[in-house]
Design a protein around this motif. Structure first.
Motif, PDB file in Angstrom:
ATOM      1  N   CYS A 169      -9.452 -17.673  -9.506  1.00  0.00           N
ATOM      2  CA  CYS A 169      -9.110 -17.554  -8.699  1.00  0.00           C
ATOM      3  C   CYS A 169      -8.084 -15.918  -8.438  1.00  0.00           C
ATOM      4  O   CYS A 169      -8.122 -15.475  -9.767  1.00  0.00           O
ATOM      5  N   SER A 170      -7.917 -15.458  -8.011  1.00  0.00           N
ATOM      6  CA  SER A 170      -7.139 -13.808  -7.437  1.00  0.00           C
ATOM      7  C   SER A 170      -5.969 -14.131  -6.743  1.00  0.00           C
ATOM      8  O   SER A 170      -6.761 -14.199  -5.250  1.00  0.00           O
ATOM      9  N   ILE A 171      -4.928 -13.959  -6.787  1.00  0.00           N
ATOM     10  CA  ILE A 171      -4.565 -13.574  -6.511  1.00  0.00           C
ATOM     11  C   ILE A 171      -3.446 -13.179  -5.183  1.00  0.00           C
ATOM     12  O   ILE A 171      -3.143 -14.015  -3.809  1.00  0.00           O
TER      13      ILE A 171
ATOM     14  N   GLY B  97      -4.934 -15.243  -2.367  1.00  0.00           N
ATOM     15  CA  GLY B  97      -3.047 -16.057  -1.771  1.00  0.00           C
ATOM     16  C   GLY B  97      -2.365 -17.353  -2.051  1.00  0.00           C
ATOM     17  O   GLY B  97      -3.058 -17.764  -3.673  1.00  0.00           O
ATOM     18  N   TYR B  98      -1.616 -17.335  -2.121  1.00  0.00           N
ATOM     19  CA  TYR B  98      -0.631 -18.238  -2.926  1.00  0.00           C
ATOM     20  C   TYR B  98      -0.787 -19.671  -2.902  1.00  0.00           C
ATOM     21  O   TYR B  98      -1.432 -20.554  -3.410  1.00  0.00           O
ATOM     22  N   ASP B  99      -1.511 -20.744  -1.261  1.00  0.00           N
ATOM     23  CA  ASP B  99      -2.225 -21.604  -1.415  1.00  0.00           C
ATOM     24  C   ASP B  99      -3.065 -22.260  -2.430  1.00  0.00           C
ATOM     25  O   ASP B  99      -3.058 -23.032  -2.888  1.00  0.00           O
TER      26      ASP B  99
ATOM     27  N   ARG C 202      -5.355 -23.646  -7.569  1.00  0.00           N
ATOM     28  CA  ARG C 202      -5.875 -23.850  -8.942  1.00  0.00           C
ATOM     29  C   ARG C 202      -5.272 -23.655 -10.195  1.00  0.00           C
ATOM     30  O   ARG C 202      -6.190 -25.222 -10.755  1.00  0.00           O
ATOM     31  N   CYS C 203      -4.016 -23.138 -10.159  1.00  0.00           N
ATOM     32  CA  CYS C 203      -3.265 -23.498 -11.011  1.00  0.00           C
ATOM     33  C   CYS C 203      -2.762 -24.749 -11.491  1.00  0.00           C
ATOM     34  O   CYS C 203      -3.243 -25.317 -13.055  1.00  0.00           O
TER      35      CYS C 203
ATOM     36  N   LYS D 191       5.439 -11.835  -8.607  1.00  0.00           N
ATOM     37  CA  LYS D 191       7.505 -13.456  -8.768  1.00  0.00           C
ATOM     38  C   LYS D 191       6.136 -14.491  -8.470  1.00  0.00           C
ATOM     39  O   LYS D 191       7.078 -15.836  -7.882  1.00  0.00           O
ATOM     40  N   MET D 192       5.055 -14.634  -7.225  1.00  0.00           N
ATOM     41  CA  MET D 192       4.194 -16.337  -6.448  1.00  0.00           C
ATOM     42  C   MET D 192       3.716 -16.723  -7.607  1.00  0.00           C
ATOM     43  O   MET D 192       3.917 -17.444  -7.896  1.00  0.00           O
TER      44      MET D 192
END
Length: 314
Positions: A34-36, A40-42, A47-48, A83-84
């Motif tokens: 993914c690319s944050i 996005g965060y969700d 994925r993480c 931070k996210m």
């Protein structure tokens, strides 16, 4: 059990590697990336968690027992995104002072002590440089709408555009168009248009067409050759602009090269590692303009570098 963890999270694939306090490898795991900044965060959180939590469960490890985790992730482009990323891992139970989150390109700057640069062309693209004072400079990587030039996304999009122009009877590239239709199933302009509208923000879906241009170029398709040279030129421009920002003039390069350790330029990412045509074009441009700098593909992967940095977290 106390342990360390390194992660390499690209736009397409995510990787996790763990070791105990004595350096023994406990396991290595893969999953979707993914690319944050674009996902996005969700989605990034999902994925993480899907990669990390099952791996820890299999090895009977707890997040709270981790002595250090370095997350080298695509899209960590600002303190806000950092931070996210940290929040995702804190929520899993990792201790805040044991988490290090960096852009997946940045980790290569720690391969050498002296000044160096790294240019990455994978699903996306970005270039980082670090000078003798350890100041970091960055060019590109501002998501695939604003930049990511010379990346697999860029190459895949250019491939689709050229096939569309052929189907629109505006140009001729028979090898590329035939290969594209066979591999994608998109054999009309209407289907290509619909696909782009549905997947424009899912850059890995478009990036998967990137190798078609290389295959067509090897068959003698001149239009495909042009795409590859254009891609190499875009990557070179990232390098050139980063060198300018870092003050790497020709005179300073000679001065740097006369020091204890020559400055390095590392090439990384699927486009530069797997596509020898593009890589050779980039290396040729670098050696013409920056002959004092060593150019190489790192022998140490981003995943292993992340694991190494995790071991230095105190």
């Amino acid at each position: 059990m106390n342990y360390y963890a390194g992660m390499d999270i690209g736009g397409t694939n995510g990787r996790l590697k763990l070791k105990d306090g004595d350096g023994n490898i406990l396991g290595e795991f893969t999953g979707p990336g993914c690319s944050i900044n674009t996902d996005g965060y969700d989605k990034s959180r999902s994925r993480c968690r899907a990669l990390v939590l099952p791996a820890l469960k299999e090895l009977e490890l707890n997040p709270s027992d981790c002595m250090g985790i370095c997350v080298a992730a695509s899209g960590i482009d600002s303190p806000g995104y950092e931070k996210m990323c940290r929040d995702i891992f804190e929520e899993m139970g990792f201790k805040p002072d044991c988490i290090r989150a960096v852009n997946d390109c940045e980790v290569f700057l720690y391969l050498k002590e002296g000044p160096s640069m790294v240019v990455v062309s994978g699903t996306g693209s970005i270039c980082y440089g670090i000078d003798a004072k350890r100041t970091i400079y960055r060019t590109g990587g501002w998501n695939h709408i604003l930049s990511d030039e010379g990346s697999a996304f860029y190459l895949g999009m250019q491939t689709m555009r050229l096939a569309a122009e052929d189907l629109d009877e505006r140009t001729k590239c028979p090898y590329l168009t035939r290969m594209f239709m066979e591999k994608s199933g998109l054999d009309t302009l209407e289907k290509i248009d619909l696909f782009v509208n549905e997947h424009l923000f899912d850059k890995s879906e478009i990036a998967r067409f990137s190798m078609i241009a290389c295959e067509a170029a090897k068959q003698g398709d001149s239009q495909a050759e042009g795409i590859l040279k254009d891609c190499a030129e875009k990557i070179w421009k990232l390098i050139e602009d980063t060198a300018r920002k870092a003050g790497w003039t020709r005179q300073s390069q000679v001065s740097l090269a006369s020091g204890k350790e020559k400055p390095h330029l590392w090439l990384w990412g699927s486009v530069l590692v797997k596509n020898e045509i593009i890589r050779d074009e980039v290396v040729k441009r670098v050696r013409q303009v920056m002959p004092e700098i060593d150019v190489a593909v790192p022998e140490t992967s981003a995943l292993d570098l992340a694991l190494m940095l995790a071991g230095k977290i105190r």
